[in-house]
Scaffold this motif. Sequence first.
Motif, PDB file in Angstrom:
ATOM      1  N   LYS A 151       7.170  -3.488  -7.577  1.00 54.05           N
ATOM      2  CA  LYS A 151       6.954  -4.354  -6.437  1.00 54.05           C
ATOM      3  C   LYS A 151       6.234  -4.112  -5.060  1.00 54.05           C
ATOM      4  O   LYS A 151       5.565  -4.911  -4.560  1.00 54.05           O
ATOM      5  N   THR A 152       6.311  -2.799  -4.662  1.00 52.22           N
ATOM      6  CA  THR A 152       5.814  -2.416  -3.458  1.00 52.22           C
ATOM      7  C   THR A 152       4.214  -2.190  -3.602  1.00 52.22           C
ATOM      8  O   THR A 152       3.884  -1.515  -4.565  1.00 52.22           O
ATOM      9  N   PRO A 153       3.440  -3.106  -2.781  1.00 48.92           N
ATOM     10  CA  PRO A 153       1.998  -2.554  -3.064  1.00 48.92           C
ATOM     11  C   PRO A 153       1.661  -1.210  -2.386  1.00 48.92           C
ATOM     12  O   PRO A 153       2.114  -0.691  -1.586  1.00 48.92           O
ATOM     13  N   ILE A 154       0.507  -0.961  -2.967  1.00 50.20           N
ATOM     14  CA  ILE A 154      -0.057   0.461  -2.696  1.00 50.20           C
ATOM     15  C   ILE A 154      -1.120   0.302  -1.529  1.00 50.20           C
ATOM     16  O   ILE A 154      -2.281  -0.318  -1.448  1.00 50.20           O
ATOM     17  N   ASP A 155      -0.429   0.257  -0.248  1.00 51.49           N
ATOM     18  CA  ASP A 155      -1.218  -0.119   0.936  1.00 51.49           C
ATOM     19  C   ASP A 155      -1.209   1.161   2.063  1.00 51.49           C
ATOM     20  O   ASP A 155      -1.527   0.780   3.228  1.00 51.49           O
ATOM     21  N   GLU A 189      -4.786   7.852  -5.469  1.00 47.81           N
ATOM     22  CA  GLU A 189      -5.851   8.437  -6.377  1.00 47.81           C
ATOM     23  C   GLU A 189      -6.156   7.338  -7.437  1.00 47.81           C
ATOM     24  O   GLU A 189      -7.163   7.487  -7.978  1.00 47.81           O
ATOM     25  N   SER A 190      -5.209   6.622  -7.808  1.00 50.92           N
ATOM     26  CA  SER A 190      -5.281   5.779  -8.842  1.00 50.92           C
ATOM     27  C   SER A 190      -6.206   4.322  -8.599  1.00 50.92           C
ATOM     28  O   SER A 190      -6.421   3.923  -9.544  1.00 50.92           O
ATOM     29  N   LEU A 191      -6.438   3.981  -7.295  1.00 49.60           N
ATOM     30  CA  LEU A 191      -7.162   2.891  -6.781  1.00 49.60           C
ATOM     31  C   LEU A 191      -8.305   3.231  -6.110  1.00 49.60           C
ATOM     32  O   LEU A 191      -8.482   4.135  -5.521  1.00 49.60           O
ATOM     33  N   ARG A 192      -9.360   2.401  -6.310  1.00 47.64           N
ATOM     34  CA  ARG A 192     -10.562   2.498  -5.558  1.00 47.64           C
ATOM     35  C   ARG A 192     -10.157   1.930  -4.080  1.00 47.64           C
ATOM     36  O   ARG A 192      -9.282   1.031  -4.147  1.00 47.64           O
ATOM     37  N   PRO A 193     -11.115   1.839  -3.305  1.00 48.31           N
ATOM     38  CA  PRO A 193     -10.985   1.354  -1.897  1.00 48.31           C
ATOM     39  C   PRO A 193     -10.653  -0.051  -2.109  1.00 48.31           C
ATOM     40  O   PRO A 193     -10.212  -0.855  -1.282  1.00 48.31           O
ATOM     41  N   SER A 194     -11.379  -0.821  -3.156  1.00 47.98           N
ATOM     42  CA  SER A 194     -11.642  -2.232  -3.136  1.00 47.98           C
ATOM     43  C   SER A 194     -10.497  -2.904  -4.249  1.00 47.98           C
ATOM     44  O   SER A 194     -10.398  -4.084  -4.282  1.00 47.98           O
ATOM     45  N   GLU A 195      -9.756  -1.982  -4.658  1.00 47.71           N
ATOM     46  CA  GLU A 195      -8.757  -2.321  -5.618  1.00 47.71           C
ATOM     47  C   GLU A 195      -7.435  -2.460  -5.204  1.00 47.71           C
ATOM     48  O   GLU A 195      -6.946  -1.804  -4.050  1.00 47.71           O
ATOM     49  N   ILE A 262       4.241   9.562 -15.278  1.00 42.92           N
ATOM     50  CA  ILE A 262       2.663   8.921 -15.041  1.00 42.92           C
ATOM     51  C   ILE A 262       2.468   8.063 -14.241  1.00 42.92           C
ATOM     52  O   ILE A 262       2.867   6.865 -14.401  1.00 42.92           O
ATOM     53  N   ARG A 263       1.895   8.206 -13.134  1.00 36.88           N
ATOM     54  CA  ARG A 263       1.388   7.494 -12.190  1.00 36.88           C
ATOM     55  C   ARG A 263      -0.032   6.880 -11.874  1.00 36.88           C
ATOM     56  O   ARG A 263      -0.472   6.180 -11.337  1.00 36.88           O
ATOM     57  N   LEU A 264      -0.757   7.961 -12.688  1.00 35.53           N
ATOM     58  CA  LEU A 264      -2.295   7.798 -12.688  1.00 35.53           C
ATOM     59  C   LEU A 264      -2.543   6.682 -14.080  1.00 35.53           C
ATOM     60  O   LEU A 264      -2.281   7.239 -15.216  1.00 35.53           O
ATOM     61  N   PRO A 265      -2.978   5.614 -13.651  1.00 34.71           N
ATOM     62  CA  PRO A 265      -3.335   4.601 -14.808  1.00 34.71           C
ATOM     63  C   PRO A 265      -4.177   5.334 -16.156  1.00 34.71           C
ATOM     64  O   PRO A 265      -3.943   4.880 -17.080  1.00 34.71           O
TER      65      PRO A 265
END
Length: 297
Positions: A151-155, A189-195, A262-265
């Motif tokens: 639910k919580t966004p990674i922001d 670390e799992s997301l790129r800046p645009s993701e 496992i939190r890294l996709p």
Amino acid sequence: MSANSPSWDQAVLRPPVCDAWNDITEEAAYQLASCIVLLGYMGGSGIFGSLYIFGLLAPGYFCYALWGWLSACGLDIFIWNMLLVLACLLQLAHLAYRLRRNTIPEEFDLLYKTMYLPLQVPLEVYKEIVKCCEEQVQSLVRDQNYAVEGKTPIDRLSLLLSGRIRVCQDGQFLHYVFPYQFLDSPEWESLRPSEEGTFQVTLTAETDCSYITWPRKKLYLLLRKDRYIARLFSSHLGYDISEKLYSLNEKLFAKFGLRFDIRLPSLYHSCARRYSSIELSKSSAGERAYTRRCQQD
């Protein structure tokens, strides 16, 4: 120039000799000024040493000015010493401004001494990092969620200052987050800046906690602008993630599969494929040998 006044050559090569010393000592203001100036020049280096020096020189020169005005009756003595008093006061004001500008809140000062001073990070660089989080300390009460799974966004990116955070996945306890560890380094670390993405775990405060947080977009701008800060965050995040993975070694078990935090996709998908291969192997003739090999790993 009058005929009685000696020339510079005569003053240097043939200085006048005192015929007789004056038996009358100077006034108390002169003696006090000399003592204060003597103590003032015993100060050390650094900003506090400068505060000590100029803090004593100012009243010392002021006593000299009083002596010149009241006893010596010399206007030039009074004016020069008052100019020196003014210079000392201006220097004190500048030092006080620098001291106040360099002062940071207690929580950030402790954070600097714990994480950044051992790496010899300049204070000016640390202030840029603190400025990015607006020098605000957030808080969580006991049993309050920092993030909810799915639910919580990674922001944002947050660092725990005090307290303890419990990390769970699918209702299963995984590990704790302790002070001076990142709350969401794997998500960052799992997301790129645009993701965009959401948390795969739930983080709950086990005690009253305090933390600082950097907004995702604002921190990306800082990292793009300053390569030194980018390398600094990269090393801190890498170390933090490795600590989390090492702390989960005890969570590894082999019983129809494996379970991690496992939190890294990328790691998540690789383990998911391994789960599928394990399930398929259960119906094969080599099921026992495969399970035995997983247990040994």
